[in-house]
Design a protein around this motif. Sequence first.
Motif, PDB file in Angstrom:
ATOM      1  N   ARG A 151      27.284 -10.399  -0.051  1.00  0.00           N
ATOM      2  CA  ARG A 151      27.795 -11.476   0.810  1.00  0.00           C
ATOM      3  C   ARG A 151      27.008 -11.532   2.115  1.00  0.00           C
ATOM      4  O   ARG A 151      26.658 -12.612   2.594  1.00  0.00           O
ATOM      5  CB  ARG A 151      29.278 -11.268   1.081  1.00  0.00           C
ATOM      6  CG  ARG A 151      29.870 -12.402   1.870  1.00  0.00           C
ATOM      7  CD  ARG A 151      31.370 -12.360   1.873  1.00  0.00           C
ATOM      8  NE  ARG A 151      31.858 -13.475   2.666  1.00  0.00           N
ATOM      9  CZ  ARG A 151      32.695 -14.371   2.235  1.00  0.00           C
ATOM     10  NH1 ARG A 151      33.159 -14.296   1.019  1.00  0.00           N
ATOM     11  NH2 ARG A 151      33.093 -15.344   3.012  1.00  0.00           N
ATOM     12  N   GLY A 152      26.706 -10.366   2.681  1.00  0.00           N
ATOM     13  CA  GLY A 152      25.890 -10.324   3.892  1.00  0.00           C
ATOM     14  C   GLY A 152      24.491 -10.863   3.650  1.00  0.00           C
ATOM     15  O   GLY A 152      23.939 -11.597   4.478  1.00  0.00           O
TER      16      GLY A 152
ATOM     17  N   MET B 214      22.807 -14.148   5.459  1.00  0.00           N
ATOM     18  CA  MET B 214      21.536 -14.143   6.174  1.00  0.00           C
ATOM     19  C   MET B 214      20.571 -15.183   5.588  1.00  0.00           C
ATOM     20  O   MET B 214      19.876 -15.870   6.331  1.00  0.00           O
ATOM     21  CB  MET B 214      20.899 -12.748   6.112  1.00  0.00           C
ATOM     22  CG  MET B 214      21.717 -11.671   6.795  1.00  0.00           C
ATOM     23  SD  MET B 214      21.972 -11.977   8.543  1.00  0.00           S
ATOM     24  CE  MET B 214      20.378 -11.588   9.168  1.00  0.00           C
ATOM     25  N   GLN B 215      20.551 -15.309   4.273  1.00  0.00           N
ATOM     26  CA  GLN B 215      19.685 -16.310   3.639  1.00  0.00           C
ATOM     27  C   GLN B 215      20.107 -17.717   4.053  1.00  0.00           C
ATOM     28  O   GLN B 215      19.264 -18.565   4.329  1.00  0.00           O
ATOM     29  CB  GLN B 215      19.721 -16.179   2.118  1.00  0.00           C
ATOM     30  CG  GLN B 215      19.103 -14.903   1.598  1.00  0.00           C
ATOM     31  CD  GLN B 215      17.619 -14.857   1.847  1.00  0.00           C
ATOM     32  OE1 GLN B 215      17.167 -14.526   2.950  1.00  0.00           O
ATOM     33  NE2 GLN B 215      16.852 -15.193   0.850  1.00  0.00           N
ATOM     34  N   ARG B 216      21.395 -17.961   4.090  1.00  0.00           N
ATOM     35  CA  ARG B 216      21.899 -19.278   4.479  1.00  0.00           C
ATOM     36  C   ARG B 216      21.542 -19.591   5.930  1.00  0.00           C
ATOM     37  O   ARG B 216      21.169 -20.721   6.246  1.00  0.00           O
ATOM     38  CB  ARG B 216      23.417 -19.329   4.280  1.00  0.00           C
ATOM     39  CG  ARG B 216      24.052 -20.643   4.602  1.00  0.00           C
ATOM     40  CD  ARG B 216      23.725 -21.683   3.563  1.00  0.00           C
ATOM     41  NE  ARG B 216      24.412 -22.916   3.885  1.00  0.00           N
ATOM     42  CZ  ARG B 216      23.891 -24.105   3.730  1.00  0.00           C
ATOM     43  NH1 ARG B 216      22.705 -24.252   3.202  1.00  0.00           N
ATOM     44  NH2 ARG B 216      24.563 -25.180   4.062  1.00  0.00           N
TER      45      ARG B 216
ATOM     46  N   LEU C  35      19.347 -22.752   7.237  1.00  0.00           N
ATOM     47  CA  LEU C  35      19.823 -23.678   8.259  1.00  0.00           C
ATOM     48  C   LEU C  35      18.855 -23.753   9.439  1.00  0.00           C
ATOM     49  O   LEU C  35      18.643 -24.829  10.011  1.00  0.00           O
ATOM     50  CB  LEU C  35      21.217 -23.273   8.741  1.00  0.00           C
ATOM     51  CG  LEU C  35      22.353 -23.459   7.737  1.00  0.00           C
ATOM     52  CD1 LEU C  35      23.648 -22.875   8.281  1.00  0.00           C
ATOM     53  CD2 LEU C  35      22.522 -24.926   7.391  1.00  0.00           C
ATOM     54  N   GLN C  36      18.251 -22.631   9.804  1.00  0.00           N
ATOM     55  CA  GLN C  36      17.264 -22.629  10.881  1.00  0.00           C
ATOM     56  C   GLN C  36      16.045 -23.465  10.505  1.00  0.00           C
ATOM     57  O   GLN C  36      15.536 -24.243  11.314  1.00  0.00           O
ATOM     58  CB  GLN C  36      16.811 -21.203  11.190  1.00  0.00           C
ATOM     59  CG  GLN C  36      17.475 -20.599  12.391  1.00  0.00           C
ATOM     60  CD  GLN C  36      16.897 -19.224  12.693  1.00  0.00           C
ATOM     61  OE1 GLN C  36      16.238 -18.619  11.840  1.00  0.00           O
ATOM     62  NE2 GLN C  36      17.155 -18.723  13.875  1.00  0.00           N
TER      63      GLN C  36
END
Length: 73
Positions: free
Chosen positions: A46-47, A51-53, A57-58
């Motif tokens: 989940r972490g 972080m990938q998400r 988004l960035q």
Amino acid sequence: MSFLFPSYFSRFLMLSTKRLADVGYRVFSGSMMLLTLYGGYLCAMRGYRYMQRQKQLQLVAQNQNIDSEIVKD
């Protein structure tokens, strides 16, 4: 009661219940360890997905800034 069960049988019964309790404890402990490992794996995944998400988004935000600057020119 001793006339129904000879002494060797009561010793055997005591040993077998002790062994059964020992095996039950080990099985329970092992299953708790596996559940703990699985829970750690789920938290780590989940972490990782979080972080990938955030990276995605960035990148999207950076691309939108670049696109809006091109349109302004």
